[in-house]
Write a protein that holds these residues in place. Sequence first.
Motif, PDB file in Angstrom:
ATOM      1  N   MET A 267       0.956  -1.200   0.039  1.00  0.00           N
ATOM      2  CA  MET A 267      -0.016  -0.117   0.096  1.00  0.00           C
ATOM      3  C   MET A 267       1.019   1.264   0.136  1.00  0.00           C
ATOM      4  N   ARG A 268       2.075   1.329   0.693  1.00  0.00           N
ATOM      5  CA  ARG A 268       2.669   2.603   0.921  1.00  0.00           C
ATOM      6  C   ARG A 268       4.304   2.230   1.096  1.00  0.00           C
ATOM      7  N   GLY A 269       4.991   3.190   1.135  1.00  0.00           N
ATOM      8  CA  GLY A 269       6.480   2.704   1.534  1.00  0.00           C
ATOM      9  C   GLY A 269       7.114   3.020   0.436  1.00  0.00           C
ATOM     10  N   VAL A 270       8.065   2.197   0.110  1.00  0.00           N
ATOM     11  CA  VAL A 270       9.181   2.757  -1.067  1.00  0.00           C
ATOM     12  C   VAL A 270       8.622   3.112  -2.149  1.00  0.00           C
ATOM     13  N   ARG A 272       5.681   4.817  -4.493  1.00  0.00           N
ATOM     14  CA  ARG A 272       4.671   5.725  -4.304  1.00  0.00           C
ATOM     15  C   ARG A 272       3.226   5.256  -4.811  1.00  0.00           C
ATOM     16  N   ALA A 273       3.207   4.397  -5.877  1.00  0.00           N
ATOM     17  CA  ALA A 273       2.068   3.953  -6.521  1.00  0.00           C
ATOM     18  C   ALA A 273       1.605   2.732  -5.938  1.00  0.00           C
ATOM     19  N   PRO A 274       0.359   2.350  -5.508  1.00  0.00           N
ATOM     20  CA  PRO A 274       0.541   0.999  -4.729  1.00  0.00           C
ATOM     21  C   PRO A 274       0.268  -0.345  -5.631  1.00  0.00           C
ATOM     22  N   LEU A 275       0.410  -1.451  -5.116  1.00  0.00           N
ATOM     23  CA  LEU A 275      -0.096  -2.805  -5.823  1.00  0.00           C
ATOM     24  C   LEU A 275      -0.892  -3.331  -5.158  1.00  0.00           C
ATOM     25  N   VAL A 276      -2.151  -3.674  -5.755  1.00  0.00           N
ATOM     26  CA  VAL A 276      -3.314  -4.282  -5.164  1.00  0.00           C
ATOM     27  C   VAL A 276      -3.520  -5.628  -5.499  1.00  0.00           C
ATOM     28  N   ALA A 299       7.059   0.128  -9.726  1.00  0.00           N
ATOM     29  CA  ALA A 299       7.994   0.370  -8.459  1.00  0.00           C
ATOM     30  C   ALA A 299       7.715  -0.536  -7.450  1.00  0.00           C
ATOM     31  N   ALA A 300       6.420  -0.841  -7.396  1.00  0.00           N
ATOM     32  CA  ALA A 300       6.062  -1.619  -5.978  1.00  0.00           C
ATOM     33  C   ALA A 300       6.730  -3.029  -6.154  1.00  0.00           C
ATOM     34  N   ILE A 301       6.458  -3.479  -7.478  1.00  0.00           N
ATOM     35  CA  ILE A 301       6.782  -5.110  -7.927  1.00  0.00           C
ATOM     36  C   ILE A 301       8.347  -4.878  -7.787  1.00  0.00           C
ATOM     37  N   ALA A 302       9.072  -3.950  -8.254  1.00  0.00           N
ATOM     38  CA  ALA A 302      10.514  -3.865  -8.232  1.00  0.00           C
ATOM     39  C   ALA A 302      11.148  -3.700  -6.826  1.00  0.00           C
ATOM     40  N   PHE A 473       3.542 -11.498 -21.215  1.00  0.00           N
ATOM     41  CA  PHE A 473       3.246  -9.973 -20.885  1.00  0.00           C
ATOM     42  C   PHE A 473       2.407 -10.108 -19.398  1.00  0.00           C
ATOM     43  N   LEU A 474       2.899  -9.135 -18.629  1.00  0.00           N
ATOM     44  CA  LEU A 474       2.104  -8.734 -17.510  1.00  0.00           C
ATOM     45  C   LEU A 474       1.850  -7.185 -17.797  1.00  0.00           C
ATOM     46  N   VAL A 475       0.547  -6.982 -17.455  1.00  0.00           N
ATOM     47  CA  VAL A 475       0.355  -5.213 -17.871  1.00  0.00           C
ATOM     48  C   VAL A 475      -0.123  -4.843 -16.396  1.00  0.00           C
ATOM     49  N   VAL A 476       0.600  -3.808 -15.995  1.00  0.00           N
ATOM     50  CA  VAL A 476      -0.118  -3.137 -14.905  1.00  0.00           C
ATOM     51  C   VAL A 476      -0.773  -1.836 -15.231  1.00  0.00           C
ATOM     52  N   HIS A 477      -1.891  -1.615 -14.423  1.00  0.00           N
ATOM     53  CA  HIS A 477      -2.692  -0.506 -14.410  1.00  0.00           C
ATOM     54  C   HIS A 477      -3.157  -0.308 -13.034  1.00  0.00           C
ATOM     55  N   ALA A 478      -3.249   0.974 -12.559  1.00  0.00           N
ATOM     56  CA  ALA A 478      -3.576   1.320 -11.329  1.00  0.00           C
ATOM     57  C   ALA A 478      -3.526   0.473 -10.178  1.00  0.00           C
ATOM     58  N   GLY A 479      -2.265  -0.025 -10.345  1.00  0.00           N
ATOM     59  CA  GLY A 479      -1.917  -1.130  -9.138  1.00  0.00           C
ATOM     60  C   GLY A 479      -2.324  -2.670  -9.494  1.00  0.00           C
ATOM     61  N   GLU A 480      -2.988  -2.670 -10.405  1.00  0.00           N
ATOM     62  CA  GLU A 480      -3.482  -4.201 -10.702  1.00  0.00           C
ATOM     63  C   GLU A 480      -2.780  -4.789 -11.894  1.00  0.00           C
ATOM     64  N   VAL A 481      -2.415  -6.138 -11.929  1.00  0.00           N
ATOM     65  CA  VAL A 481      -1.589  -6.800 -12.598  1.00  0.00           C
ATOM     66  C   VAL A 481      -2.546  -7.859 -13.451  1.00  0.00           C
ATOM     67  N   THR A 482      -2.641  -7.532 -14.661  1.00  0.00           N
ATOM     68  CA  THR A 482      -3.298  -8.509 -15.717  1.00  0.00           C
ATOM     69  C   THR A 482      -2.183  -9.269 -16.369  1.00  0.00           C
ATOM     70  N   ASP A 483      -2.615 -10.552 -16.532  1.00  0.00           N
ATOM     71  CA  ASP A 483      -1.845 -11.567 -17.236  1.00  0.00           C
ATOM     72  C   ASP A 483      -2.161 -11.365 -18.799  1.00  0.00           C
ATOM     73  N   ALA A 484      -1.419 -10.844 -19.450  1.00  0.00           N
ATOM     74  CA  ALA A 484      -1.626 -10.592 -21.006  1.00  0.00           C
ATOM     75  C   ALA A 484      -1.518 -11.766 -21.801  1.00  0.00           C
ATOM     76  N   GLY A 485      -0.758 -12.869 -21.205  1.00  0.00           N
ATOM     77  CA  GLY A 485      -0.664 -14.037 -21.984  1.00  0.00           C
ATOM     78  C   GLY A 485       0.698 -14.010 -22.965  1.00  0.00           C
ATOM     79  N   PRO A 486       1.113 -14.905 -23.787  1.00  0.00           N
ATOM     80  CA  PRO A 486       2.269 -14.978 -24.367  1.00  0.00           C
ATOM     81  C   PRO A 486       2.276 -13.901 -25.494  1.00  0.00           C
ATOM     82  N   SER A 487       3.442 -13.250 -25.476  1.00  0.00           N
ATOM     83  CA  SER A 487       3.633 -12.195 -26.518  1.00  0.00           C
ATOM     84  C   SER A 487       3.441 -12.653 -27.832  1.00  0.00           C
TER      85      SER A 487
END
Lengths: 512, 360
Positions: A267-270, A272-276, A299-302, A473-487
Amino acid sequence: MQDNQIVLSLEGITKRFGALMANDQLDLTLRSGEILALLGENGAGKTTLMNILFGHYVQDEGVVRVAGKVLPPGSPGAALAAGVGMVHQHFALAENLTGFDNIRLGTEPLMRLGSSRAAARRKVEQIMGESGLEVDLDRRVAALTVGEKQRVEILKALYRNVRVLILDEPTAVLTPQEAEGLFAVLRRLAANGLGVIFISHKLGEVLAVSHRILVLRGGRKAGELVTAQADRRAIADLMVGKSVAELKRTAPEPGKTLVEFRDVSLMRGVARAPLVHANFTLRAGEIVGVAGVSGNGQAAIAALLSGLALPSSGQVLLDGAPVTSADPRALVTAGVARMPEDRQHDGVVGTMSVADNIAIEEVRRRPFARMGFLNRKAMRQRALDAIAAYDIRCPGPDAEARLLSGGNVQKLILARVLEREPKIILANQPTRGLDVGAQAEVHRRIIAARDRGAAVLVISEDLDELFALADRFLVVHAGEVTDAGPSTALDRSTVGLLMAGHINTAAPAIPA
Amino acid sequence: MSFRLEPRADASLALKLTVSLAAGLAALLLVALPVLLAGGNPLNAYALIIQGAFGSMFAFSETLNRATPLILTGLAAAVAFRARLWNIGAEGQLYIGALAAIMVGSGLLAMPPALLIPTVMIAGFLAGGMMMVIPAILKQRFGADEVVITLLLNFVVILLVQMLIEGPLKDPLSMGWPQSVPLLAEARFDKLVPRLRMHWGLVVGLVAAVLLWLMVRKTVLGFEIKAVGENHAAARFAGIPVNATMLKVALLSGGLAGLAGVGEVAGVKGYLSSDLSPGFGYTGIVVAMLAGLSPIGTVFAALFVAAVFVGADSMSRATGISNYLADLVVALSLLCVLVGSFFVRFRVHHEPDAALARRR
């Protein structure tokens, strides 16, 4: 202004730094209404040339003329007054002021009571209408997205009635759609008579937006061509001076799961944008790309995979074992290779030597330390080996890391983290700001590590890079991670839509 | 003529030495002006200062005696500043170290000297160290500025010492003078040479300088302190425990200043009073800066500053020029060294107008 007169000309610019010829007899002309792309690898002399134009450096020879008048060398004030505006890669905005105040900042006389806010407002709104640059003027800059900040920077320049607008790598921070929007704005501005210099090392966008291309290499003009008649391949060869090998990649052979994010929120810490509630896995022998507009949870994943943060809920498992402490050393021990997003800031201590920076993650362990004492000989030897194996261009192992170029800093970090044959690799913006040659080298190393059986997570804002590297591919948007499948089943526009948060319009996720 | 500055990629040792020498000469030239104004002969004054500092065994001993606490407070400042921890509180740490020495060494413990002296030193080190660890923790937790806290703590500590030596620690045999009970004979440092005031505290200072030099150059701790000081983001990313490292620096820095206090009590005075230190803590900052934060350099800088003060006293007696000249010499030396370090970092180009005109 509409009759395509020459607004800017640089004549015979030469600049030496010691023995290095940064610019060698460079000529450049820019007409009003023209978009000129300045293309070249890092170190080709683009930045030096623009710094001379802008008065930050004084040229050894040559003159700069704006609208026919010679600019006094070494005077940024004169450049500004003559109507030269620059949008840097790193924005120069006051974060705690609104966009509007940032635009006006520095243009108002200091000692006058009652400012002409209303008039200024009208002017900015008029510019916004003409250029198509939309931005919420009353929000504080800190709350704006990177793309919006860039628009504020451009408005700032336009507000000062510039005749020449220089943009330094403007698309590095944008989504493909945002970049398209910027190109549309630039075309409109050019149609209204502005001269634009667009600095880049990305061929695709240069071909898309410019009228004319000036290619620099080693401080000299390598070629000048009209974009409509230019050929991608030929330009790449002009930039590098030799043919660039295409990236070769075999089909992935995913093995066991090495990284698992199990319902992870931060939610917070290192970051700035959260991961949900993120759920995803990373398997041995595959490269997973994380696409997304900057500031959507990357940045949260990293941070979680770098050992800089623990999840506020959920678990991160490395090879089945949960991460229990926010300690980078624990992750290094667990076999994670970490390449930081901002390599100059987080990757190296500039005033320490190349050898120190290569050893820094393992400085407490043998062979670099024994009983608390450093083994300088082992550190030096390791550095010498790394310099040879990774082609790190530097005066030697004792040279300070600050003297290295961006590409060489990245090679140093590769040498530091890949030498341990890591099982898991986090590559955060691995080639941001690197030239074509260094990019290819970094990509080759990453693919080689995958082929060796490493699980690789590549976080990048460069979709071309992700398509070149990622198996999935994974796609992040507003802290949500979507598995977009094979490239192989994805294209740029699908990923772009996911990045913008249009999950429903995307292709249905491919079941595992 | 117009001048431009460009940062140097690297500065050679020869350049650094040349600049240091030039800075020293410049300081001497500048100091000559007020000497002339005071009606003195600068060369004569300098000769008298040198004679007063080194001219006899007694004079040299006094200089070394004065340098002893300055070496330790200089090291305290150097080790902290290297890590970008701005410890301005060495004065308070010195007093608290001296206080700890009195508390432990004035009768609380009965031990032979071989045990009591180390005990007193450890007590002084820890007391001084804690005095710096607290501001460091406040900085980490709340972002409190350590410059302000350490500076203000100096006054708090000195008032505390005054209260104690007027109260519970007051020596009943002091005829009413505000001074503490004396240190036991077993806790006192021996003189290095009979009948001269210099004492084993000097050896402590020299050993500390060598150990610190070893730490900086050869140990993992020194490596980590440098990384944290120069770029804490990169240090943190690489897995160096930034906060713990800073606390180690704080303990070391405060502890060294505390040892300076122990030395003054155990080696010189034998008791604690509120005039124990004529600003050794603050002068230590100057010493460290003159030394370019080098531990070995600190020894020489401390010797220089001590010699100037001791020599100026004797010069003042001989010529009637005020011994404030010593402050002037030290201050101007520091300014000249700072200006000099600017020239080490930057290269100055000048170009005649003709060249500019040609380019136009």
